[in-house]
Design an enzyme around this catalytic site. Structure first.
Site, PDB file in Angstrom:
ATOM      1  N   ASP A 133       0.898  -1.296  -0.060  1.00 22.93           N
ATOM      2  CA  ASP A 133      -0.237  -0.258   0.021  1.00 22.93           C
ATOM      3  C   ASP A 133       0.785   1.130   0.202  1.00 22.93           C
ATOM      4  OD1 ASP A 133      -2.236   1.767  -0.090  1.00 22.93           O
ATOM      5  OD2 ASP A 133      -2.276   1.858   2.081  1.00 22.93           O
ATOM      6  N   CYS A 190     -27.273  -9.626  -2.316  1.00 32.43           N
ATOM      7  CA  CYS A 190     -26.792  -9.012  -0.871  1.00 32.43           C
ATOM      8  C   CYS A 190     -26.053  -7.274  -1.279  1.00 32.43           C
ATOM      9  CB  CYS A 190     -25.811  -9.444  -0.326  1.00 32.43           C
ATOM     10  SG  CYS A 190     -24.885  -8.501   1.163  1.00 32.43           S
ATOM     11  N   CYS A 213     -17.047   8.950   1.905  1.00 34.08           N
ATOM     12  CA  CYS A 213     -15.796   7.936   3.081  1.00 34.08           C
ATOM     13  C   CYS A 213     -15.470   9.134   3.740  1.00 34.08           C
ATOM     14  CB  CYS A 213     -15.212   6.844   1.883  1.00 34.08           C
ATOM     15  SG  CYS A 213     -14.155   5.874   3.111  1.00 34.08           S
ATOM     16  N   ASP A 241     -15.686   0.907   9.473  1.00 30.84           N
ATOM     17  CA  ASP A 241     -15.262  -0.575   9.064  1.00 30.84           C
ATOM     18  C   ASP A 241     -16.273  -0.958   8.941  1.00 30.84           C
ATOM     19  OD1 ASP A 241     -12.601  -1.035   9.226  1.00 30.84           O
ATOM     20  OD2 ASP A 241     -12.689  -1.318  12.085  1.00 30.84           O
TER      21      ASP A 241
END
EC number: 1.17.99.6
Length: 314
Positions: A133, A190, A213, A241
């Site tokens: 990352d 879903c 976000c 989360d």
């Protein structure tokens, strides 16, 4: 007779397991044609907000051969960070599980370097770079291509065996290896992550408006938090989360075994009142080796003050 490519591939996968990686998948180092247009559109829509670094190295993001000269293979790895013990949210602000303990960048990079050193002892010298990352690498795309998991509607990589609470890492190298294949998508109808997102950041399936976000607002954003987030932050002071917590596949998450990822004792004992009194000295002491350093003291203080203001306005 087994070829070197097959022999090395098997060796790398067994070595990855012995070093504690959950999964290891391999892709041919090539141009990511499927990802080019979506990435261009995502940037055009300004879904990256103030993360201007996402506009840099467009070509390198799509072609690892421009990042690592002579590269032939991308080895994708996943490393579990699901905690055995969750930090209590009772009278407390929330922090993403990945940030409970030591900075994963350094922990996983060290493990990968040791792993590559052992591989070179057995295979001989080869050209490589390790990434956690930390460079223009489209990690999820490579992990998906290599069959580690599929990209869920929340744009996280999901596996049937262990959900999505894991870090992704890559070794881009000049070894000729046997490539794996993508797995099928198992999200079905879903919509739990889409419906649960407090800020409607999931624009459509697999498409995230990063600028909406909570993780972006609490970590990446350097200016003041926009009014849009007022009353939507759900007490998150660093990261979020929610879209992972509601994912049915995360019922299969099992606790990690990495001692360096155990929750910081100070974090477990803090309550809202103490966070409000946070000083630079205390921040430096608690988060010395933590990913929370990325927000800096001023950023975390700003987040806490924003949450305070939101609760007073209720």
């Amino acid at each position: 007779m087994t070829s070197n490519a097959e022999k090395y591939t098997q060796l790398i996968k067994s070595k990855a397991k012995s070093f504690g990686f959950q999964n290891c998948g391999i892709s041919k180092a090539d141009f990511l044609e499927e990802e080019a247009k979506p990435l261009e559109n995502w940037l055009k829509n300004n879904f990256h907000g103030e993360m201007k670094y996402m506009e840099n190295h467009f070509d390198k993001r799509l072609d690892p051969r421009l990042l690592v000269e002579g590269s032939k293979s991308v080895i994708s790895l996943s490393y579990n960070y699901f905690p055995e013990e969750k930090i209590s949210t009772l009278e407390n602000f929330k922090i993403s599980k990945y940030a409970y303990a030591e900075d994963y960048h350094e922990v996983i990079k060290d493990i990968m370097r040791s792993m590559v050193a052992e591989l070179q002892e057995e295979i001989g010298e080869f050209g490589f770079r390790v990434f956690v990352d930390s460079a223009p690498v489209l990690e999820r795309s490579w992990a998906r291509k290599s069959g580690i998991g599929w990209v869920g509607k929340n744009a996280n990589l999901i596996t049937r065996q262990s959900g999505s609470f894991y870090f992704l890492a890559e070794i881009i190298c000049d070894l000729e290896l046997v490539a794996d294949y993508p797995v099928t998508d198992h999200c079905g109808t879903c919509r739990k992550c889409i419906d649960a997102c407090p800020t409607n950041a999931i624009v459509s399936e697999k498409l995230i408006d990063g600028s909406k976000c909570i993780s972006y607002a609490t970590i990446e954003l350097k200016d003041s938090i926009p009014d849009y987030f007022q009353d939507k932050m759900d007490d998150w002071m660093f990261g979020c989360d929610v879209c992972q917590d509601v994912c049915p596949w995360n019922r299969f998450s099992s606790p990690h075994k990495q001692t360096k990822f155990k929750p910081n004792e100070s974090l477990k004992n803090f309550k809202k009142g103490e966070w409000k009194e946070l000083t630079q000295e205390l921040f430096s002491e608690i988060f010395r080796k933590s990913p929370v350093k990325r927000a800096k003291f001023a950023g975390l203080k700003r987040n806490i003050e924003f949450l305070e203001k939101s609760s007073q306005n209720k």
